[in-house]
Design an enzyme around this catalytic site. Sequence first.
Site, PDB file in Angstrom:
ATOM      1  CB  CYS A 130      -0.955  -0.192   1.336  1.00 28.74           C
ATOM      2  SG  CYS A 130      -1.900   1.177   1.283  1.00 28.74           S
ATOM      3  CG  HIS A 173      -5.691  -2.559  -1.190  1.00 27.29           C
ATOM      4  ND1 HIS A 173      -4.685  -3.139  -0.441  1.00 27.29           N
ATOM      5  CD2 HIS A 173      -5.513  -1.068  -1.121  1.00 27.29           C
ATOM      6  CE1 HIS A 173      -3.758  -2.238   0.098  1.00 27.29           C
ATOM      7  NE2 HIS A 173      -4.185  -1.041  -0.257  1.00 27.29           N
ATOM      8  CD  GLU A 174      -6.186   1.592  -3.737  1.00 27.99           C
ATOM      9  OE1 GLU A 174      -6.652   2.476  -2.905  1.00 27.99           O
ATOM     10  OE2 GLU A 174      -5.316   0.941  -3.943  1.00 27.99           O
ATOM     11  CG  HIS A 213      -7.573   3.105   1.372  1.00 33.19           C
ATOM     12  ND1 HIS A 213      -6.725   3.129   2.619  1.00 33.19           N
ATOM     13  CD2 HIS A 213      -6.872   2.223   0.498  1.00 33.19           C
ATOM     14  CE1 HIS A 213      -5.417   2.747   2.155  1.00 33.19           C
ATOM     15  NE2 HIS A 213      -5.415   2.089   1.144  1.00 33.19           N
TER      16      HIS A 213
END
Length: 202
Positions: free
Chosen positions: A121, A163-164, A167
Amino acid sequence: MARSFAQLARSAEKSSSSIAVPKEPLETAPLDIHTLGDDALRGDARRIGKVDERVRDLARDMLRSMYTASGIGLAAPQVGVHQQLLVIDLDFETPSTPPLVLINPEITTCSASVDTYEEGCLSIPGVYLDVVRPTAIQLSFRDEMGRPRTMKADGLMARCIQHEMDHLRGVLFVDRVTDAGGLKKELKDHGFLATDVRPITP
């Protein structure tokens, strides 16, 4: 009907509205990327109501910052903007391939099958650890022009999107790592604190 990333990319190539920027590192990135330990990474992102030039300008600056940091994905909260906006480019070595811009993304379906893959990341530079995630997903989102879209993704693209999207909820990939010993060592070796991790149930 959901479209694949390849179909979306071909569509974007034909469109004059692409927000693609040169895939080259800049001497100075337009946006600073927050790192583990910064409170900016732990909030919930707000949905974007109107997709306008301001949103597109942010996406362009995010892409420039991502390419400068040699990344393949970046979420708005990583640059201190708590809005539901992601940019992804798995083919950064091919200038003609447009990046993917996801606004207000929502995963509608996840595969029952999962796989384990090493993740990194831009907000935790140098740290790479295995994370378990669904192998394939289907999602809905708006593109850079505000048009509603759906797509299917698997493999690396599915993982990168998940993954994004984490966030957007204040979740970092290290929160999902189950190897506590390896995690602590990796973080220490790269100057991060294990106390900044917020473990979640897979």
